[in-house]
Design an enzyme around this catalytic site. Structure first.
Site, PDB file in Angstrom:
ATOM      1  CG  HIS A  52      -2.009  -0.962   1.208  1.00 36.11           C
ATOM      2  ND1 HIS A  52      -3.105  -0.838   2.010  1.00 36.11           N
ATOM      3  CD2 HIS A  52      -2.200  -2.094   0.479  1.00 36.11           C
ATOM      4  CE1 HIS A  52      -3.941  -1.832   1.774  1.00 36.11           C
ATOM      5  NE2 HIS A  52      -3.409  -2.610   0.856  1.00 36.11           N
ATOM      6  CD  GLU A  54      -1.836   4.229   3.554  1.00 34.72           C
ATOM      7  OE1 GLU A  54      -2.978   4.554   3.903  1.00 34.72           O
ATOM      8  OE2 GLU A  54      -1.616   3.409   2.620  1.00 34.72           O
ATOM      9  CB  CYS A  82      -6.644  -0.257   5.119  1.00 38.20           C
ATOM     10  SG  CYS A  82      -4.964  -0.948   5.051  1.00 38.20           S
ATOM     11  CB  CYS A  85      -2.052   1.583   6.172  1.00 36.53           C
ATOM     12  SG  CYS A  85      -1.655   0.776   4.593  1.00 36.53           S
TER      13      CYS A  85
END
Length: 147
Positions: A52, A54, A82, A85
């Site tokens: 992701h 992040e 999410c 993260c």
């Protein structure tokens, strides 16, 4: 630079993700006014569920600063983090999180729940809605093209 300037840098990374067929999410990490970490979604490219924006930005900042501790850093991301993260942010000890668009499906900073309000050590300060319309628009354009 202002918060919106850092979010625009994250938006540029989101656009880059979209150009590579990834869900357009971008992230930057700032330390003492300098962007020290950059990331964008790379799940399709790397075939990795953990790639992701992040997590990519956190890894970049760790390498740049030579430490896993990002205590004096601020993270800017175009979409609400999410749960995975949010956990990475907590573990990296990031002090502040600014996000653009809320994620009603997977958001762990208020969209579904807020992990940063739980009794974890070192929760970051949280601000949502930074350039929210621009962040939502990037996502909307991407998913509209898929239909």
């Amino acid at each position: 630079m202002e918060h919106e300037d850092y979010m625009r840098a994250a938006l540029a990374l989101a656009e880059e993700a979209a150009a590579h067929g990834e869900v357009p999410v971008g992230c930057v990490i700032v330390y003492q006014g300098e962007i020290v970490g950059r990331g964008r979604n790379r799940r399709e490219e790397k075939q990795s569920a953990v790639s992701h924006a992040e997590t990519e930005a956190i890894a970049d900042a760790n390498a740049h600063l030579g430490s896993w501790r990002l205590e004096d850093c601020t993270l800017y991301v175009t979409l609400e983090p999410c749960p995975m993260c949010a956990g990475a942010i907590l573990n990296a000890r990031i002090a502040r999180v600014f996000y653009g668009a809320r994620d009603e499906a997977m958001g762990a900073c208020g969209g579904v729940l807020n992990l940063f309000m739980e009794r974890f050590a070192n929760p970051p300060a949280l601000v949502g809605g930074i350039l929210a319309e621009e962040c939502r628009a990037v996502l909307a354009r991407f998913f509209q093209k898929l239909r």
